[in-house]
Design a protein around this motif. Structure first.
Motif, PDB file in Angstrom:
ATOM      1  N   ASP A  83       1.021  -1.061  -0.082  1.00 47.35           N
ATOM      2  CA  ASP A  83       0.003   0.285   0.131  1.00 47.35           C
ATOM      3  C   ASP A  83       1.005   1.494   0.123  1.00 47.35           C
ATOM      4  N   LEU A  84       2.075   1.181  -0.332  1.00 50.46           N
ATOM      5  CA  LEU A  84       2.875   2.368  -0.551  1.00 50.46           C
ATOM      6  C   LEU A  84       2.542   3.503  -1.383  1.00 50.46           C
ATOM      7  N   SER A  85       2.543   4.751  -0.924  1.00 53.83           N
ATOM      8  CA  SER A  85       1.775   5.643  -1.745  1.00 53.83           C
ATOM      9  C   SER A  85       2.683   6.130  -2.881  1.00 53.83           C
ATOM     10  N   GLU A  86       1.986   6.830  -3.985  1.00 55.09           N
ATOM     11  CA  GLU A  86       2.675   7.041  -5.053  1.00 55.09           C
ATOM     12  C   GLU A  86       3.957   8.099  -5.010  1.00 55.09           C
ATOM     13  N   ASP A  87       3.627   8.971  -3.665  1.00 56.00           N
ATOM     14  CA  ASP A  87       4.355   9.947  -3.114  1.00 56.00           C
ATOM     15  C   ASP A  87       5.756   9.392  -2.944  1.00 56.00           C
ATOM     16  N   ASP A  88       5.582   8.143  -2.080  1.00 56.84           N
ATOM     17  CA  ASP A  88       6.433   7.635  -1.349  1.00 56.84           C
ATOM     18  C   ASP A  88       7.463   6.782  -2.403  1.00 56.84           C
ATOM     19  N   LYS A  89       6.914   6.405  -3.638  1.00 58.36           N
ATOM     20  CA  LYS A  89       7.326   5.591  -4.573  1.00 58.36           C
ATOM     21  C   LYS A  89       8.359   6.546  -5.242  1.00 58.36           C
ATOM     22  N   SER A  90       7.718   7.766  -5.655  1.00 60.90           N
ATOM     23  CA  SER A  90       8.521   8.805  -6.367  1.00 60.90           C
ATOM     24  C   SER A  90       9.779   9.394  -5.444  1.00 60.90           C
ATOM     25  N   THR A 130       7.838  -0.114   4.328  1.00 67.30           N
ATOM     26  CA  THR A 130       8.102   0.898   5.515  1.00 67.30           C
ATOM     27  C   THR A 130       8.349   0.343   6.782  1.00 67.30           C
TER      28      THR A 130
END
Length: 222
Positions: A83-90, A130
């Motif tokens: 469930d990692l967010s797109e912001d965290d991926k970036s 995370t």
């Protein structure tokens, strides 16, 4: 009176027992990675972190430059971001781009385009987990958690509730496009690295640092 101060060690112990058998995802031969048909199980000592690898007979010393493509975020159905967010991926992709360039700069000239005697490095971020804030640090001080993390630290295993990063590495001869090496990797902090428990992405970033150092060592061998 039964206070939180007394309850905390018990809670940590219970959590430790509950998650001892659990771990973050293990990397796979990702179907959407171009080099996946070449990958085979790694029989070397680092197979716990690099379970799949391909390596041609390469004299790395003839390469003076490396061209690093922009880090790609893997979108295949076998991605392992949870469930990692797109912001965290970036955030992780940007960090990986910077850290690999900074680390490899000590051995190579960072090229802006393919040229003779140049490697082309393609990094694909395929997954991440995370850290669990507070609890991952608390478990270092709990008796059961401390014992478990101590064993993991000695064996090179993961700490409890600590994050990790998963990625694919592909290295080509830049002028010819020949695949020279490829691997899928999982990196994570030492189980006794307390700093990696502060901030949800701290452990994944530490894993990226370790991955960059490992690649530099590999490319400096011959």
């Amino acid at each position: 009176m039964f206070t939180f101060k007394k309850a905390a060690p018990l809670l940590a112990t219970a959590l430790c027992v509950a998650v001892t058998a659990c771990s973050t995802a293990e990397p796979v031969v990702y179907s959407g990675i171009a080099s996946s048909p070449y990958l085979a199980p790694n029989r070397q000592d680092d197979s716990d972190r690099v379970p799949y690898r391909y390596l041609a007979d390469v004299n790395w010393q003839k390469y003076e430059r490396v061209f690093i493509e922009p880090v790609e975020i893997y979108r295949g159905p076998d991605q392992q971001f949870g469930d990692l967010s797109e912001d965290d991926k970036s955030t992780l992709a940007t960090y990986m781009q910077r850290q690999f360039a900074e680390t490899l700069r000590s051995r190579f000239i960072i090229a802006t385009s393919p040229a003779p005697n140049t490697l082309r490095l393609k990094l694909t971020l395929t997954g991440a987990a995370t850290s669990t804030p507070v609890l991952s640090t608390l478990l270092h001080f709990d008796i059961s958690g401390g014992i478990y993390n101590g064993v993991q630290a000695v064996s090179g295993g993961e700490g409890l509730l600590t994050g990790s990063v998963l990625y694919a590495t592909e290295i080509y001869d830049a002028p010819t496009g020949q695949l020279l090496a490829a691997s899928v990797t999982k990196q994570y902090p030492n189980a006794f690295n307390l700093a990696a428990g502060f901030g949800s992405l701290a452990a994944a970033k530490t894993g990226i640092d370790k991955g960059a150092d490992a690649l530099l060592e590999e490319l400096s061998k011959r």
